[in-house]
Write a protein that holds these residues in place. Structure first.
Motif, short mmCIF file in Angstrom:
data_model
loop_
_atom_site.label_atom_id
_atom_site.label_comp_id
_atom_site.label_asym_id
_atom_site.label_seq_id
_atom_site.Cartn_x
_atom_site.Cartn_y
_atom_site.Cartn_z
N ARG A 1 -28.42 -27.59 -15.50
CA ARG A 1 -29.10 -27.31 -14.23
C ARG A 1 -28.53 -28.20 -13.13
O ARG A 1 -28.30 -27.75 -12.01
CB ARG A 1 -30.60 -27.54 -14.38
N HIS A 2 -28.27 -29.46 -13.46
CA HIS A 2 -27.69 -30.38 -12.48
C HIS A 2 -26.31 -29.89 -12.01
O HIS A 2 -26.00 -29.93 -10.82
CB HIS A 2 -27.59 -31.79 -13.09
N ARG B 1 -25.17 -26.74 -12.13
CA ARG B 1 -25.31 -25.50 -11.35
C ARG B 1 -25.71 -25.80 -9.92
O ARG B 1 -25.21 -25.17 -8.98
CB ARG B 1 -26.32 -24.57 -12.01
N ARG B 2 -26.62 -26.77 -9.74
CA ARG B 2 -27.03 -27.13 -8.37
C ARG B 2 -25.86 -27.69 -7.58
O ARG B 2 -25.76 -27.46 -6.38
CB ARG B 2 -28.16 -28.16 -8.39
#
Length: 160
Positions: A71-72, A74-75
């Motif tokens: 998630r980190h 992708r952000r």
């Protein structure tokens, strides 16, 4: 299990924990494999319950690190291909400049890949920092899982 066997299992677990930090060895696999050997040789319900708890803790940690680090990344819009090149460079760097080369080559490879992709030095550096943060997240979560599994094994030593 004999005292010598327990010491050897403990040493294998310690190597696994170091492997989590250095990211060259499959750290949690070594930790879990060591606990499995201990449970197999020790036998009994308590040993197998300790192994099951250790396995659950490691599975949760491994899943969590993929989810949170992913998630980190992708952000920050850093593709997995950049991390793959960084990982390969880290392995080469580990042997070129022992231990320190792992981090240097990973950082340099990610920076170069992101610069080539984005054509902007600042954006490439931000992506590199995000990749390093994701790596720290991964190591931290894996280490927590490995330490929790280790504590489970230590509890099992006292209970058996």
């Amino acid at each position: 299990m004999s005292a010598l066997g327990e010491v050897l299992v403990g040493l294998a677990i310690a190597v696994g924990l170091v492997g989590i930090i250095v990211q060259i060895l499959p750290g949690n696999a070594l930790v879990l494999g060591s606990v499995l050997v201990w449970a197999w040789v020790t036998g009994g319900t308590t040993a197998w319950v300790c192994f099951a708890v250790a396995a659950l803790l490691i599975v949760v940690a491994e899943t969590g690190q993929w989810l949170l680090a992913g998630r980190h990344m992708r952000r920050a819009e850093v593709p997995w291909s950049t991390l793959a090149v960084g990982g390969l460079a880290a392995v080469v760097g580990f042997f070129v400049v022992p231990v320190i080369g792992l981090f240097l080559f990973f950082t340099a490879a990610v920076l170069v890949m992101e610069y080539l992709r984005r054509r902007d030095g600042r954006a490439a550096w931000r992506a590199t920092v995000a990749a390093l943060q994701a790596t720290a997240i991964t190591i931290g979560i894996q280490l927590l899982g490995g330490l929790a599994a280790t504590l489970t094994w230590v509890a099992g030593l006292f209970l058996t």
